[in-house]
Scaffold this motif. Structure first.
Motif, PDB file in Angstrom:
ATOM      1  N   ASP A  59       0.869  -1.168   0.000  1.00  0.00           N
ATOM      2  CA  ASP A  59       0.000   0.000   0.000  1.00  0.00           C
ATOM      3  C   ASP A  59       0.913   1.227   0.000  1.00  0.00           C
ATOM      4  O   ASP A  59       2.136   1.100  -0.148  1.00  0.00           O
ATOM      5  CB  ASP A  59      -0.958  -0.013   1.193  1.00  0.00           C
ATOM      6  CG  ASP A  59      -0.240   0.056   2.538  1.00  0.00           C
ATOM      7  OD1 ASP A  59       1.006  -0.048   2.588  1.00  0.00           O
ATOM      8  OD2 ASP A  59      -0.940   0.196   3.561  1.00  0.00           O
ATOM      9  N   GLU A  60       0.360   2.414   0.141  1.00  0.00           N
ATOM     10  CA  GLU A  60       1.205   3.609   0.053  1.00  0.00           C
ATOM     11  C   GLU A  60       2.266   3.622   1.157  1.00  0.00           C
ATOM     12  O   GLU A  60       3.446   3.920   0.907  1.00  0.00           O
ATOM     13  CB  GLU A  60       0.347   4.880   0.111  1.00  0.00           C
ATOM     14  CG  GLU A  60       1.137   6.142  -0.174  1.00  0.00           C
ATOM     15  CD  GLU A  60       0.263   7.359  -0.391  1.00  0.00           C
ATOM     16  OE1 GLU A  60       0.811   8.423  -0.734  1.00  0.00           O
ATOM     17  OE2 GLU A  60      -0.973   7.258  -0.206  1.00  0.00           O
ATOM     18  N   ALA A  61       1.857   3.292   2.387  1.00  0.00           N
ATOM     19  CA  ALA A  61       2.819   3.275   3.493  1.00  0.00           C
ATOM     20  C   ALA A  61       3.879   2.209   3.284  1.00  0.00           C
ATOM     21  O   ALA A  61       5.074   2.443   3.510  1.00  0.00           O
ATOM     22  CB  ALA A  61       2.088   3.051   4.816  1.00  0.00           C
ATOM     23  N   GLY A  62       3.452   1.027   2.836  1.00  0.00           N
ATOM     24  CA  GLY A  62       4.414  -0.047   2.601  1.00  0.00           C
ATOM     25  C   GLY A  62       5.404   0.282   1.509  1.00  0.00           C
ATOM     26  O   GLY A  62       6.600  -0.037   1.619  1.00  0.00           O
ATOM     27  N   SER A  63       4.936   0.955   0.458  1.00  0.00           N
ATOM     28  CA  SER A  63       5.834   1.343  -0.630  1.00  0.00           C
ATOM     29  C   SER A  63       6.877   2.345  -0.145  1.00  0.00           C
ATOM     30  O   SER A  63       8.053   2.261  -0.516  1.00  0.00           O
ATOM     31  CB  SER A  63       5.029   1.930  -1.794  1.00  0.00           C
ATOM     32  OG  SER A  63       4.171   0.960  -2.356  1.00  0.00           O
ATOM     33  N   LEU A  64       6.452   3.286   0.689  1.00  0.00           N
ATOM     34  CA  LEU A  64       7.396   4.270   1.228  1.00  0.00           C
ATOM     35  C   LEU A  64       8.406   3.600   2.156  1.00  0.00           C
ATOM     36  O   LEU A  64       9.604   3.929   2.132  1.00  0.00           O
ATOM     37  CB  LEU A  64       6.631   5.370   1.969  1.00  0.00           C
ATOM     38  CG  LEU A  64       5.791   6.297   1.088  1.00  0.00           C
ATOM     39  CD1 LEU A  64       4.919   7.205   1.945  1.00  0.00           C
ATOM     40  CD2 LEU A  64       6.680   7.128   0.166  1.00  0.00           C
ATOM     41  N   LEU A 236       5.161  -5.390   9.673  1.00  0.00           N
ATOM     42  CA  LEU A 236       4.017  -5.152  10.552  1.00  0.00           C
ATOM     43  C   LEU A 236       2.969  -4.255   9.912  1.00  0.00           C
ATOM     44  O   LEU A 236       1.781  -4.330  10.270  1.00  0.00           O
ATOM     45  CB  LEU A 236       4.505  -4.541  11.861  1.00  0.00           C
ATOM     46  CG  LEU A 236       5.236  -5.519  12.795  1.00  0.00           C
ATOM     47  CD1 LEU A 236       6.047  -4.766  13.840  1.00  0.00           C
ATOM     48  CD2 LEU A 236       4.244  -6.469  13.449  1.00  0.00           C
ATOM     49  N   ASN A 237       3.364  -3.416   8.958  1.00  0.00           N
ATOM     50  CA  ASN A 237       2.397  -2.568   8.269  1.00  0.00           C
ATOM     51  C   ASN A 237       1.332  -3.400   7.547  1.00  0.00           C
ATOM     52  O   ASN A 237       0.211  -2.929   7.322  1.00  0.00           O
ATOM     53  CB  ASN A 237       3.113  -1.660   7.264  1.00  0.00           C
ATOM     54  CG  ASN A 237       2.157  -0.753   6.516  1.00  0.00           C
ATOM     55  OD1 ASN A 237       1.521   0.120   7.090  1.00  0.00           O
ATOM     56  ND2 ASN A 237       2.032  -0.982   5.206  1.00  0.00           N
ATOM     57  N   LEU A 238       1.683  -4.623   7.199  1.00  0.00           N
ATOM     58  CA  LEU A 238       0.713  -5.510   6.555  1.00  0.00           C
ATOM     59  C   LEU A 238      -0.505  -5.715   7.455  1.00  0.00           C
ATOM     60  O   LEU A 238      -1.653  -5.743   6.973  1.00  0.00           O
ATOM     61  CB  LEU A 238       1.374  -6.848   6.228  1.00  0.00           C
ATOM     62  CG  LEU A 238       0.510  -7.921   5.577  1.00  0.00           C
ATOM     63  CD1 LEU A 238      -0.038  -7.435   4.242  1.00  0.00           C
ATOM     64  CD2 LEU A 238       1.317  -9.201   5.369  1.00  0.00           C
ATOM     65  N   LEU A 239      -0.291  -5.849   8.762  1.00  0.00           N
ATOM     66  CA  LEU A 239      -1.412  -6.034   9.689  1.00  0.00           C
ATOM     67  C   LEU A 239      -2.273  -4.775   9.743  1.00  0.00           C
ATOM     68  O   LEU A 239      -3.511  -4.864   9.793  1.00  0.00           O
ATOM     69  CB  LEU A 239      -0.895  -6.374  11.083  1.00  0.00           C
ATOM     70  CG  LEU A 239      -0.048  -7.646  11.203  1.00  0.00           C
ATOM     71  CD1 LEU A 239       0.327  -7.890  12.663  1.00  0.00           C
ATOM     72  CD2 LEU A 239      -0.784  -8.854  10.631  1.00  0.00           C
ATOM     73  N   ALA A 240      -1.645  -3.608   9.727  1.00  0.00           N
ATOM     74  CA  ALA A 240      -2.409  -2.355   9.722  1.00  0.00           C
ATOM     75  C   ALA A 240      -3.268  -2.259   8.462  1.00  0.00           C
ATOM     76  O   ALA A 240      -4.427  -1.807   8.518  1.00  0.00           O
ATOM     77  CB  ALA A 240      -1.456  -1.167   9.813  1.00  0.00           C
ATOM     78  N   ARG A 241      -2.712  -2.701   7.339  1.00  0.00           N
ATOM     79  CA  ARG A 241      -3.489  -2.657   6.096  1.00  0.00           C
ATOM     80  C   ARG A 241      -4.664  -3.637   6.149  1.00  0.00           C
ATOM     81  O   ARG A 241      -5.776  -3.300   5.707  1.00  0.00           O
ATOM     82  CB  ARG A 241      -2.588  -2.983   4.894  1.00  0.00           C
ATOM     83  CG  ARG A 241      -3.346  -2.867   3.585  1.00  0.00           C
ATOM     84  CD  ARG A 241      -2.528  -3.195   2.374  1.00  0.00           C
ATOM     85  NE  ARG A 241      -3.331  -2.933   1.185  1.00  0.00           N
ATOM     86  CZ  ARG A 241      -2.969  -3.244  -0.057  1.00  0.00           C
ATOM     87  NH1 ARG A 241      -1.792  -3.813  -0.279  1.00  0.00           N
ATOM     88  NH2 ARG A 241      -3.764  -2.968  -1.072  1.00  0.00           N
TER      89      ARG A 241
END
Length: 342
Positions: A59-64, A236-241
């Motif tokens: 997602d946008e956060a994961g890409s950054l 961990l951002n995967l869980l937030a998504r």
């Protein structure tokens, strides 16, 4: 999708056909993409080894976050690949030939592609394909300013699935798949994916691809578990998504990043490990986690040159050239598709 630059040194016909075909590049509507995401998560969490496909990192956060990973001192693949591309871009451009259309699978920030565009003679078009639309479009907007004579049509899509390219004229099509992403696939899936790329690009096409070479496990584990914790945040951002888009109630503080080298499979594995016994809900679905149980989020296979060559050959490609960095840690190969026109 928005065309950022439709100028072309080969006249207006290609630009017009690209502009008229933008509707072909529009992918699944948001609700359908979310439904597919939900289905993949529910299926993956229902397995004895819980898993979520790594494509959902971006997602946008994961890409950054991944952009930050690529700048880490421990993460050698980006530095090694950039060094190879800088040193060999002229040779790659000569192999590609003039007037080719460049199709990048998983374009991300589109940094490495600049080296190829600079080296290619009169590139006709650049078609980046990426699952993270906003991140990709921002990158392409920057590229369009630097390459106003190159037609650019971003395609927001899962490049592992069926993708229809816009009309690209009669010039040669060249795929670009950098970053060792091929290592995220199992060997059988990698073979199937490379065959899929050949079908998308067509007969007589070329593919420039990066892949990571086998090396000491300590170097590998450090690259996927950095001291600053950026890779942990990415995982961990995967869980937030999943919470945000699928309606789960993951407590990310109850999971930790885990990365290790599986010598038997010649791959780095990334997992999210439950630090306590817990239950996660997604609507009416409940998933129990024991302490120490993991969600397998990514594999990154490491190849020998011979193993990769065999894999590519089975997918219908033949090797034209292969280059490595001085340490022999990373490789970039120029492949050509077998069949008519090759």
């Amino acid at each position: 999708m928005e065309p950022f630059s439709l100028a072309t040194p080969h006249g207006g016909a290609l630009a017009t056909s690209l502009a008229q075909s933008l509707h072909m590049a529009e992918q699944r509507p948001a609700d359908e993409a979310t439904a597919l995401f939900r289905a993949d998560v529910l299926f993956g969490l229902s397995q004895s080894q819980k898993a979520v496909p790594p494509k959902y990192f971006y997602d946008e956060a994961g890409s950054l976050l991944f952009d930050l990973i690529c700048r880490l001192p421990e993460y050698y693949p980006t530095r090694c690949e950039l060094a190879i591309l800088k040193a060999r871009a002229g040779e790659i451009g000569a192999l590609v030939g003039p007037g080719a259309s460049l199709v990048e699978f998983g374009s991300g920030s589109s940094i490495k592609v600049r080296l190829l565009l600079d080296a290619m003679a009169e590139p006709a078009a650049y078609v980046p394909i990426d699952i993270s639309g906003p991140h990709m479009r921002a990158a392409v907007a920057r590229l369009a300013e630097a390459y106003p004579a190159v037609s650019m049509v971003p395609v927001e899509a899962d490049f592992t699935q069926a993708v229809r390219l816009p009309p690209l004229g009669d010039g040669r099509r060249v795929g670009f798949f950098p970053g060792s992403t091929i290592g995220n696939f199992t060997p059988d899936a990698a073979t199937a994916f490379l065959a899929h790329v050949g079908e998308v690009l067509g007969a007589g096409s070329s593919l420039v691809i990066g892949f990571d070479l086998a090396k000491d496990w300590s170097v590998l584990e450090a690259a996927y578990d950095d001291r600053q914790g950026i890779t942990a945040a990415f995982n961990l951002n995967l869980l937030a998504r999943i919470n945000r888009e699928v309606g789960a109630d993951f407590d990310s503080s109850a999971f930790r990043h885990k990365a290790f080298f599986n010598a038997g499979e010649s791959r780095i594995e990334m997992h999210l490990e439950s630090v306590r016994e817990q239950e996660v809900r997604i609507g009416r679905h409940h998933f129990a986690f024991a302490r120490g149980e993991t969600i397998h989020t990514e594999n990154s296979y490491k190849f020998s040159a011979d193993a990769f060559l065999a894999l590519a050959r089975h997918a219908g490609w033949r090797m034209r050239r292969m280059w490595t960095d001085p340490k022999g840690w990373f490789a970039v190969a120029a492949l050509e598709r077998d069949g008519e026109g090759s």
